[in-house]
Write an enzyme that holds these catalytic residues in place. Structure first.
Site, PDB file in Angstrom:
ATOM      1  N   TYR A  31       0.852  -1.190   0.000  1.00  0.00           N
ATOM      2  CA  TYR A  31       0.000   0.000   0.000  1.00  0.00           C
ATOM      3  C   TYR A  31       0.891   1.245   0.000  1.00  0.00           C
ATOM      4  O   TYR A  31       1.741   1.407   0.872  1.00  0.00           O
ATOM      5  CB  TYR A  31      -0.904  -0.029   1.239  1.00  0.00           C
ATOM      6  CG  TYR A  31      -2.047   0.965   1.270  1.00  0.00           C
ATOM      7  CD1 TYR A  31      -2.118   2.052   0.422  1.00  0.00           C
ATOM      8  CD2 TYR A  31      -3.081   0.811   2.183  1.00  0.00           C
ATOM      9  CE1 TYR A  31      -3.170   2.951   0.460  1.00  0.00           C
ATOM     10  CE2 TYR A  31      -4.151   1.702   2.244  1.00  0.00           C
ATOM     11  CZ  TYR A  31      -4.179   2.771   1.373  1.00  0.00           C
ATOM     12  OH  TYR A  31      -5.226   3.656   1.432  1.00  0.00           O
ATOM     13  N   CYS A  32       0.712   2.120  -0.988  1.00  0.00           N
ATOM     14  CA  CYS A  32       1.416   3.404  -1.068  1.00  0.00           C
ATOM     15  C   CYS A  32       2.933   3.179  -1.051  1.00  0.00           C
ATOM     16  O   CYS A  32       3.460   2.427  -1.857  1.00  0.00           O
ATOM     17  CB  CYS A  32       0.948   4.325   0.044  1.00  0.00           C
ATOM     18  SG  CYS A  32       1.552   6.029  -0.083  1.00  0.00           S
ATOM     19  N   ILE A  33       3.638   3.797  -0.114  1.00  0.00           N
ATOM     20  CA  ILE A  33       5.086   3.659  -0.066  1.00  0.00           C
ATOM     21  C   ILE A  33       5.494   2.222   0.260  1.00  0.00           C
ATOM     22  O   ILE A  33       6.570   1.764  -0.131  1.00  0.00           O
ATOM     23  CB  ILE A  33       5.678   4.659   0.953  1.00  0.00           C
ATOM     24  CG1 ILE A  33       7.186   4.779   0.790  1.00  0.00           C
ATOM     25  CG2 ILE A  33       5.320   4.284   2.370  1.00  0.00           C
ATOM     26  CD1 ILE A  33       7.777   5.884   1.654  1.00  0.00           C
ATOM     27  N   GLY A  68       4.050  -0.212  -1.128  1.00  0.00           N
ATOM     28  CA  GLY A  68       4.033  -0.810  -2.460  1.00  0.00           C
ATOM     29  C   GLY A  68       5.285  -0.480  -3.248  1.00  0.00           C
ATOM     30  O   GLY A  68       5.759  -1.296  -4.054  1.00  0.00           O
ATOM     31  N   PHE A 122      -1.855  -1.122  -3.862  1.00  0.00           N
ATOM     32  CA  PHE A 122      -2.855  -0.091  -3.612  1.00  0.00           C
ATOM     33  C   PHE A 122      -2.173   1.273  -3.717  1.00  0.00           C
ATOM     34  O   PHE A 122      -1.255   1.576  -2.950  1.00  0.00           O
ATOM     35  CB  PHE A 122      -3.437  -0.198  -2.195  1.00  0.00           C
ATOM     36  CG  PHE A 122      -4.159  -1.468  -1.866  1.00  0.00           C
ATOM     37  CD1 PHE A 122      -4.668  -2.305  -2.854  1.00  0.00           C
ATOM     38  CD2 PHE A 122      -4.355  -1.832  -0.541  1.00  0.00           C
ATOM     39  CE1 PHE A 122      -5.331  -3.472  -2.527  1.00  0.00           C
ATOM     40  CE2 PHE A 122      -5.024  -2.993  -0.204  1.00  0.00           C
ATOM     41  CZ  PHE A 122      -5.509  -3.819  -1.194  1.00  0.00           C
TER      42      PHE A 122
END
Length: 670
Positions: free
Chosen positions: A404-406, A408, A432
């Site tokens: 998710y975000c960073i 990811g 995500f």
């Protein structure tokens, strides 16, 4: 002008015990003073210090001589008014004085608390001065463009004045209601004065922003920086942000006899105290939530803990589960419970209910001892160790992951590292709102020039080698200033309202620190040099190449995401050029676009199995579907998760449970 009073007006204020009983629908106000006989000119006393006032407040009141009745009725500067009107005016005056004193005291205390601290590192920490200078120089070199812009502004004002004049002359044409949330109160349109003020501001702000955007002979990033800060400036000077020009705030002031402003200044003082001398605007009623009690309540167990993360395994919600478990890596810049706010919108609970064995990596809130942790540490001690422990707990050889975000970004680099090492333990990964190609990373690119990075580095050095959680929160808030700064400024301070009990904004304020080495490498390597997508990023002793990843990938982007813009996520999906990529575009933004349970029936999502060269082409061929994208993703994930096995109990695996979810690391405050 009102006639000066012929008799002196009593100056004393009745104490709380002598105030009139509270009437329905009206704040308690001071009882109007009884008229006194004409007295000699009062002696002017020096204003006591706050210490003297505090002592006097605790002392018993001195006896006051009973005023003698007089046959004359005193006149007041505000004309011939009744007792109730005088009471309202006196109450308003007292409340305005209280509000002013509260604000002055808060500001004075803030100044004292900051007195022994070093001055700001730079008067222009975001280096906007050179950008504005370049834009102004360009405009000055094109006088024809400036003349055209001035003529355009003049014509806009002429149209506005003409419309205002017609309304003043009795034109009954109803004004158009404002679509801007700042001006949603009907008075902004219905009252001619406020309507004129609103439209004049919008004309000027639009003209200023358009003028800066019209420059076409400066560096694109320089121009974008000038555009961004021009909008910040015009947003700050909105008439809605000032008491005297906000009709809703003025109405609240009048209806409460000033008590709304007193409450607002009390909120202001509390936020100044909470920020230790800096204004830290409250976005939610933080006292209404406790992690592990009414947020982050999905049942499970911490089955592993080391210096970098806690591994949480969640209880099964079905009799059987998919054989291949799911391990989620949230961003270390936030806490993982955005995926487990309430039972109704908990992604973790929902995944468990679909039959997946869910693990979450709960990152430590790093302190000074982690200052030198970098990407290599988060790869080896984070990604790889968490994978190892999940497989040990489930007695398996494969797992699927989510970044998710960073988180990811790190997971993408890890996949490329695993591909180079022929490590096949991860069979499918979902991203995500994650970026790997930062060429179009949005407004956050504006905060990554070397001038600003040097300021960030000095700030982290001053904090012992970590970036304080509040620092990153301020940056994210600036990206959406009207929503995350000014709306709360107006509501909390001008209107005197208490912040709502909103779980998402409680989570948003629960920030974490970041190690200096990791954060600076992230800003320079990703935002500054875009090395991951170009195949030049080094991690774990290898230079990694995203095109070497061949496992199935699922990318989720959000249409209104201002942190991981959909264009940036789309470019990131295409950077994995040899992987089997599925991309879904969700409605809403960085959080609501991701955390959108099917039961909510909100927003929409778009699906296109192809992945053409541009996002515009993808959107042209995409099919829109109502509601959440979670079911589409679950179908994809089931197909990648093997057969069914008996449900796994976190308490019965090889790893001994340490404590119930959500664990200890998530409760550490910055």
């Amino acid at each position: 002008m009102a006639k000066p009073p012929s008799k002196s007006v009593p100056k004393t204020v009745p104490d709380a015990a002598s105030r009139a009983p509270r009437k329905s629908g009206r704040p308690t106000s001071a009882k109007p003073p009884r008229p006194r006989a004409k007295a000699a000119k009062p002696k002017i006393e020096p204003t006591p210090s706050p210490v003297v006032e505090a002592v006097q407040a605790d002392a018993p009141p001195s006896p006051t001589p009973e005023p003698q009745p007089t046959s004359e009725t005193p006149s007041y500067p505000f004309g011939d008014v009744g007792s109730e009107q005088r009471q309202m005016i006196e109450s308003l005056s007292l409340n305005l004085a209280r509000a002013a004193m509260t604000a002055q005291t808060a500001i004075a205390e803030a100044a004292l608390s900051q007195a022994d601290r070093p001055a700001a590192l730079s008067p222009d920490p975001f280096n906007v001065g050179p950008a504005m200078n370049s834009v102004m120089t360009s405009l000055a070199s094109r006088p024809d463009r400036l003349f055209a812009a001035q003529a355009d502004l003049f014509n806009r004002y002429m149209d506005l004045w003409a419309t205002t004049t017609r309304r003043a002359a009795g034109d009954d044409t109803p004004p158009e209601p404002s679509k801007d949330k700042r001006f949603k109160d009907p008075a902004w349109s219905e009252n001619p004065m406020f309507d004129m003020m609103r439209q004049s501001y919008l004309v000027t702000a639009d003209w200023m922003n358009g003028l800066v955007s019209s420059v076409d002979d400066v560096d694109p990033l320089t121009k974008r920086r000038a555009e961004f800060f021009t909008k910040l400036l015009t947003d700050a000077f909105s008439p809605s942000n000032f008491l005297a020009s906000n009709p809703a705030a003025l109405k609240a002031l009048a209806e409460t006899n000033g008590e709304s402003l007193v409450r607002g200044m009390q909120n202001f003082a509390a936020d100044m105290e909470r920020g230790a001398g800096k204004l830290k605007i409250s976005q939610a009623d933080y006292g209404q939530f406790v992690v592990g009690q009414n947020v982050a309540t999905a049942p499970g167990q911490v089955v592993w803990r080391d210096e970098l993360f806690e591994l949480i395994q969640y209880d099964a919600a079905t009799d059987k589960q998919r054989a291949i478990p799911l391990l989620i890596f949230p961003p270390w810049i936030n806490k993982f419970y955005i995926m487990d706010l309430q039972p109704a919108n908990s992604l973790i609970r929902w995944l468990s209910a679909q039959g997946f064995t869910v693990f979450v990596c709960s990152w430590v809130n790093p302190d000074r001892d982690k200052a030198e942790f970098g990407f290599d540490d988060y790869l080896d001690k984070g990604i790889y160790r968490a994978i190892e422990k999940v497989l040990e707990q489930t007695s398996g050889k494969h797992l699927n992951t989510v970044g998710y975000c960073i988180g990811g970004t790190l997971m993408g680099a890890a996949l490329a590292h695993m591909a180079a090492k022929k490590d096949e333990r991860v069979t499918a990964t979902t991203f995500f709102a994650a970026q790997h190609d930062f060429a179009e990373a949005g407004d956050l690119l504006l905060f990554t020039d070397e001038h600003w990075l040097a300021q960030v580095e000095e700030q982290m050095d001053a904090a012992g080698g970590v970036l304080p959680g509040a620092a990153m929160a301020e940056t994210f808030n600036a990206l959406r200033a009207n929503d995350l700064i000014w709306s709360f400024f107006v509501s909390n301070y001008l209107m005197g309202k208490s912040p709502a009990a909103f779980d998402l904004l409680f989570w948003n304020a629960d920030q974490t620190r970041m190690p200096k080495r990791l954060h600076m490498d992230y800003l320079r390597s990703m935002y500054g040099q875009n090395r991951l997508s170009q195949g030049t990023f080094e991690i774990g002793g290898l230079t990694v190449d995203l095109s070497k990843v061949t496992i199935p990938l699922y990318f989720q982007a959000s249409r209104e995401d201002h942190i991981a813009p959909m264009n940036s996520v789309y470019r990131s999906a295409r950077a994995f050029s040899n992987a089997d990529v599925t991309l879904t575009l969700a409605g809403s933004g960085h959080i609501a676009g991701v955390i959108n349970p099917p039961s909510a029936n909100k927003y929409q999502h778009w699906i296109n199995p192809a992945l053409p060269a541009t996002l515009a082409e993808w959107q042209a061929g995409a099919e829109e579907h109502p509601g959440s994208w979670w079911n589409h993703w679950a179908d994809w994930l089931h197909d990648k998760s093997g057969g069914w096995v008996a449900a796994r109990d976190p308490k019965s695996g090889p790893l001994s449970p340490l404590e119930p979810a959500p664990g200890s690391y998530v409760k550490v405050k910055s």
